[in-house]
Write a protein that holds these residues in place. Structure first.
Motif, PDB file in Angstrom:
ATOM      1  N   ALA A 100       0.827  -1.204   0.000  1.00  0.00           N
ATOM      2  CA  ALA A 100       0.000   0.000   0.000  1.00  0.00           C
ATOM      3  C   ALA A 100       0.864   1.259   0.000  1.00  0.00           C
ATOM      4  N   ASP A 101       1.920   1.265   0.822  1.00  0.00           N
ATOM      5  CA  ASP A 101       2.789   2.443   0.881  1.00  0.00           C
ATOM      6  C   ASP A 101       3.490   2.680  -0.459  1.00  0.00           C
ATOM      7  N   HIS A 104       1.008   4.096  -2.991  1.00  0.00           N
ATOM      8  CA  HIS A 104       0.715   5.517  -2.779  1.00  0.00           C
ATOM      9  C   HIS A 104       1.880   6.387  -3.242  1.00  0.00           C
ATOM     10  N   LYS A 189      -5.983   2.154  -6.939  1.00  0.00           N
ATOM     11  CA  LYS A 189      -6.612   2.745  -5.764  1.00  0.00           C
ATOM     12  C   LYS A 189      -7.913   2.048  -5.383  1.00  0.00           C
ATOM     13  N   ASP A 193      -7.171   0.664  -1.816  1.00  0.00           N
ATOM     14  CA  ASP A 193      -7.733   1.539  -0.786  1.00  0.00           C
ATOM     15  C   ASP A 193      -9.213   1.309  -0.527  1.00  0.00           C
ATOM     16  N   GLU A 194      -9.946   0.847  -1.556  1.00  0.00           N
ATOM     17  CA  GLU A 194     -11.397   0.744  -1.404  1.00  0.00           C
ATOM     18  C   GLU A 194     -11.911  -0.688  -1.461  1.00  0.00           C
TER      19      GLU A 194
END
Length: 401
Positions: A100-101, A104, A189, A193-194
């Motif tokens: 995730a990092d 991003h 994303k 993220d979702e």
């Protein structure tokens, strides 16, 4: 090309090398990567790719501060792709925080590049089922104010707009096409993220993208192209069956039935005709046997258990197979495709196994394009000779539009 014995590391390192014509990496950088990675160790692969990306970001920041905008752009773009490659082997749930990092940072760096002004790029607002699709519109250099054709750049099973842009977006811009990059559910994303997963009815994703393109004043509404690669070779004809504002599509490679490519090989595990007919349901014994095989096979473990269970949902083998069996173009859908279609296939790519069958079934204007081993382009998505694939595809688009 064998860079690593590990098939997953080899695939993503190969992509870095194959996309070199578009500024992904130089041979020396890939050679350095190989020297720093313990073959089969995803942690060392992640760290080596991430370190290379951070070095380019630092170089880009220094260049931007000194006014060397072109250098900064090149560094940021390279870094965004290296970050994308770094975390792919870490796919799966629960989601690794490093993944995730890195994602991003990848998208932040990609956006930094686009905002430098080397190309004219703007984020695009695309509402989608209670959220928004990440998207950028990039104008063809030298033709920024001209109404021109646009390529909607679509991805595949696990790529993001960064990889897709390197794959063929950059080449389309150089040929004078505007480009609209976008991710969908199951990608980038919306997945990370979702938690939104891929869907077989991909027209529900691309129709809002077409709507957005039509709101951009320099887009020629009669020359909108949807071009997608890898799993996008299924997306493209599925979209064209239901979205009739497209002037042409590119399916690279063309695909009709994803589910059968996953279910048919299960017969090798001793499933009889009745058991095959009951799929996606499996007996407990058959599921244990198959899962044990997948768990011991590095490539299949990554593609199905790590990637498939996450990006497609389902959570287990039965659920995954049930989802993938929906991924099939019916004859009635193929009959609805009226725009010109380019169907590609690569000689040694198993994913291309039904490309010619799709081409034969198409009722309207169509072209079949085979890339061969002798050309150095016989692998999945022609990734080690994307220049050849892009030249031929863009020539076809020029002629068709």
């Amino acid at each position: 090309m064998q860079l690593f014995n590990d098939p997953i590391q080899n695939e993503f390192a190969g992509a870095l090398m194959g996309l070199a014509p578009y500024g992904s990496a130089d041979i020396g950088e890939v050679d350095l990567l190989i020297s720093r990675v313990t073959d089969g160790d995803d942690d060392s692969f992640f760290e080596a790719c991430s370190a290379a990306a951070r070095a380019r970001i630092e170089e880009g920041d220094a260049a931007a501060a000194a006014g060397h905008i072109e250098t900064a752009y090149d560094c940021y773009m390279r870094a965004s792709l290296w970050l994308a490659m770094s975390y792919h082997p870490l796919y799966g749930t629960p989601v690794d925080p490093r993944l995730a990092d890195a994602f991003h940072l990848q998208m932040h760096t990609f956006e930094k590049a686009l905002r430098l002004g080397v190309v004219r790029a703007d984020p695009v607002d695309i509402p989608y089922e209670g959220t928004k699709l990440p998207a950028w519109f990039i104008r063809a250099p030298g033709h920024e104010e001209e109404r021109r054709p646009v390529v909607l750049v679509g991805g595949g099973w696990d790529s993001t707009m960064t990889e897709n842009h390197f794959g063929f977006g950059i080449a389309a811009l150089a040929r004078g096409y505007h480009v609209l990059l976008h991710d969908g559910p199951g990608q980038g994303k919306l997945l990370i993220d979702e938690g939104l997963t891929l869907r077989h009815d991909w027209d529900a994703v691309v129709t809002p993208v077409v709507d957005a393109a039509l709101r951009i004043d320099v887009v020629d509404p009669d020359r909108i192209v949807y071009w997608a690669w890898s799993l996008g070779g299924y997306f493209a004809p599925q979209v064209a069956a239901h979205e009739h504002r497209l002037a042409a599509i590119v399916a690279d490679p063309g695909q009709m039935d994803i589910g059968v490519k996953l279910t048919a090989p299960l017969a090798r595990f001793g499933l009889d005709a009745d058991a095959m007919a009951r799929l996606p349901e499996l007996s407990d014994e058959d599921e244990r046997t198959i899962m044990a095989y997948f768990s011991e096979n590095r490539g299949l473990h990554w593609k199905i258990i790590q990637r498939g269970f996450w990006t497609n949902g389902g959570g287990d083998l039965t659920g995954f197979l049930a989802e993938m069996m929906k991924w099939k173009l019916e004859p009635s859908e193929i009959a609805m495709i009226t725009c010109p279609v380019l169907v590609t296939a690569a000689e040694s790519d198993p994913v291309s196994s039904d490309s010619k069958a799709l081409y034969d079934a198409l009722p309207g204007p169509k072209t079949f394009m085979l890339f061969t081993d002798a050309e150095g382009a016989g692998m999945h998505c022609e990734v080690l000779n994307r220049s050849l694939a892009n030249r031929r595809t863009l020539d076809w688009l020029d002629d068709t539009l």
